[in-house]
Enzyme design. Structure first.
Site, PDB file in Angstrom:
ATOM      1  N   LYS A 115     115.418  52.372 -63.533  1.00 54.43           N
ATOM      2  CA  LYS A 115     116.009  51.128 -63.983  1.00 54.43           C
ATOM      3  C   LYS A 115     115.641  50.569 -65.932  1.00 54.43           C
ATOM      4  O   LYS A 115     116.492  49.484 -66.597  1.00 54.43           O
ATOM      5  CB  LYS A 115     115.769  50.077 -63.281  1.00 54.43           C
ATOM      6  CG  LYS A 115     116.050  50.107 -61.535  1.00 54.43           C
ATOM      7  CD  LYS A 115     115.053  49.409 -60.593  1.00 54.43           C
ATOM      8  CE  LYS A 115     115.933  49.612 -58.454  1.00 54.43           C
ATOM      9  NZ  LYS A 115     115.347  51.545 -59.076  1.00 54.43           N
ATOM     10  N   GLU A 199     111.587  40.613 -62.609  1.00 51.33           N
ATOM     11  CA  GLU A 199     113.334  40.004 -62.934  1.00 51.33           C
ATOM     12  C   GLU A 199     113.386  38.155 -62.503  1.00 51.33           C
ATOM     13  O   GLU A 199     112.673  38.522 -60.885  1.00 51.33           O
ATOM     14  CB  GLU A 199     114.864  40.626 -62.767  1.00 51.33           C
ATOM     15  CG  GLU A 199     114.754  41.232 -61.594  1.00 51.33           C
ATOM     16  CD  GLU A 199     116.254  42.112 -61.646  1.00 51.33           C
ATOM     17  OE1 GLU A 199     116.070  42.262 -60.993  1.00 51.33           O
ATOM     18  OE2 GLU A 199     116.048  42.993 -61.991  1.00 51.33           O
ATOM     19  N   ARG A 291     126.044  59.357 -59.446  1.00 48.40           N
ATOM     20  CA  ARG A 291     127.055  60.745 -58.068  1.00 48.40           C
ATOM     21  C   ARG A 291     127.525  59.797 -57.177  1.00 48.40           C
ATOM     22  O   ARG A 291     128.070  58.873 -57.487  1.00 48.40           O
ATOM     23  CB  ARG A 291     125.517  60.809 -56.550  1.00 48.40           C
ATOM     24  CG  ARG A 291     124.269  59.331 -56.158  1.00 48.40           C
ATOM     25  CD  ARG A 291     123.961  60.092 -54.817  1.00 48.40           C
ATOM     26  NE  ARG A 291     123.012  58.425 -55.133  1.00 48.40           N
ATOM     27  CZ  ARG A 291     123.512  57.295 -54.482  1.00 48.40           C
ATOM     28  NH1 ARG A 291     124.617  57.167 -54.196  1.00 48.40           N
ATOM     29  NH2 ARG A 291     122.582  55.762 -53.752  1.00 48.40           N
TER      30      ARG A 291
END
Length: 479
Positions: A115, A199, A291
């Site tokens: 991330k 965050e 994917r």
């Protein structure tokens, strides 16, 4: 490309095989000992045993799968989703053995698999991101300072995370340290990597994802959005396309942002860019899944495309057969993940034997299925049995058809998410489009579902009694 090995099992393996067969491509299935009699094994042209039931002794054995691929002379490997689908080392292994990996290059998987690396990659493209740390952190006092600066509530997330693991919502400074310890511990146990980032927590978000497709000739398009806000334990259960809250302007902005994310990592193939949408309809980049997604059928139905066919065409080096301007949304599609889980018991897995298993059929109903009557549900893998998808001209039509399809889906022997699907489809919040990722927390309670089932049973009993009495009356009528 004459032969493809599908490095997966269940419904997604069959889904890929169906498209391969349509394209005249032979398929090779791999299976574990417990999957010997599974439908995906029977559906393939050839099948090879690769190991014992636990996935780390079968479906996660990258080198063993490569060995089988070479022995069976396959041209390419399709990883499906889960297992090795986002494993950069496996993609590299395919590349090293001159076997086409039907997916992005290993570099893109690596970047988007972290991330933090993903955030760093998209920085230059001016894509909105939730305020938070730019690098991994394990120093708790330092992390606490950052959390205070951002402002509570905050979200602690494992850098290598997924599926809700290593994720903690922290409401205030008092509970920060204990939650940070838990998040790091869970991240180490789940991923072998304790790095986390912090965050701002978006309190009532919607989870919107954009499907993208990119070829090797520099063409990237988006195939619009999917609404994925109905979740339990951070895992999606009900998805739909399009979203009921996106305007055409917002859809275009989010689509363009998703294309930029794909450019940021030189992406090839099918991918999904996930965003959070807040109450003011501001969107923030969340992550990219490198994917095919579980919920890809809803996109296929509203865009009249076959995403697996496009994946294969791109892997063969072909140019995308359409431009962005050629794509449009037609109708509405809804998907329910049919899990062998008990919605009356915190969605815990329901292991058992499929005494009865009959699929619904009819216009506008699609079932991507991996099981059949008489099978046992193995404890070793994800408990998803199938995906039930409905398509209508309008959202209302797709919802009503879903309710009918659920009622026609016959399963005995295990508990499933089918009743939960009905509950969602009949709930005012869902029908109005006024919901977010907290739908389960805010609107769902097992006792409500029990009451709903009792009510339905009472109605069914009354209908049966009325029908019986009518027949008796007819029998008593004189000649």
């Amino acid at each position: 490309m004459k032969k493809i090995l599908i490095a997966n099992r269940g419904e997604i393996a069959i889904r890929v095989m169906k498209t391969a067969k349509k394209m005249g491509i032979k398929t090779v299935a791999v299976y574990s000992t417990i999957d010997r009699q599974s439908p995906h094994v029977k559906f393939a042209d050839e099948a090879v045993l690769i190991g014992e039931a636990p996935s780390n002794k079968s479906y996660l054995l990258g080198e063993k799968i490569i060995e089988v691929a070479k022995k069976m002379h396959v041209d390419a490997i399709h990883p499906g989703y889960g297992f090795l689908s986002e494993n950069a080392d496996f993609a590299e292994l395919c590349e090293a053995n001159q076997i086409t990996f039907i997916g992005p290059k290993s570099k893109a998987i690596k970047i988007m698999g972290s991330k933090l690396a993903a955030k760093e990659a998209v920085k230059a493209y001016d894509i909105p991101m939730v305020p938070g740390t730019d690098e991994a952190i394990t120093d708790i006092p330092e992390a606490k300072k950052i959390a205070n600066a951002i402002g509570f509530p905050i979200l602690i997330k494992a850098s290598a995370g997924g599926g809700g693991k290593g994720m903690r919502i922290v409401e205030n400074a008092k509970e920060f340290e204990s939650q940070m310890d838990r998040a790091i511990s869970e991240a180490i146990n789940a991923f072998g990597d304790g790095s986390v980032f912090i965050e701002k927590y978006v309190a009532t978000p919607r989870h919107i994802e954009i499907q993208i497709m990119a070829d090797t000739h520099g063409n990237i398009v988006h195939l619009f959005e999917r609404e994925c806000s109905i979740q339990r334990r951070h895992q999606k259960v009900v998805e739909e396309a399009p979203s009921s809250v996106l305007t055409s302007s917002l859809r275009q902005k989010m689509g363009e942002a998703a294309v930029k994310v794909a450019k940021a990592c030189d992406y090839i193939g099918a991918g999904t860019v996930e965003f959070l949408l807040d109450e003011q309809h501001n969107f923030y980049f969340l992550e990219m899944n490198t994917r095919l997604q579980v919920e890809h059928p809803v996109t296929e139905l509203v865009t009249n495309t076959d995403l697996v066919e496009l994946q294969i065409q791109v892997a063969r080096g072909e140019t995308l057969p359409f431009k962005q301007s050629d794509l449009k949304i037609t109708g509405h599609a809804l998907e329910l993940r049919v899990y062998a889980e008990d919605p009356l018991n915190d969605f815990l897995p329901s292991v058992g034997h499929l005494d009865t298993y009959k699929l619904p059929t009819g216009k506008g109903i699609r079932v991507d299925n991996g099981f059949e009557q008489g099978m046992d549900i193995p404890i070793y893998y994800d408990p998803m049995l199938a995906k039930l998808i409905t398509y209508g001209n309008t959202r209302e039509e797709a919802i009503e058809l879903m309710i009918e399809a659920i009622a026609a889906y016959e399963i005995e022997g295990v508990e499933t998410t089918l009743p939960f699907g009905t509950y969602v489809c009949e709930h005012d919040a869902f029908r109005s489009g006024n919901f977010d990722t907290h739908f389960v927390k805010n609107h769902y309670a097992p006792e409500k579902l029990i009451e709903q089932q009792k009510s339905e049973a009472r109605i069914a009993a009354l209908i049966a009694i009325k029908s019986h009495m009518a027949k008796q009356k007819l029998l008593r009528l004189p000649d």
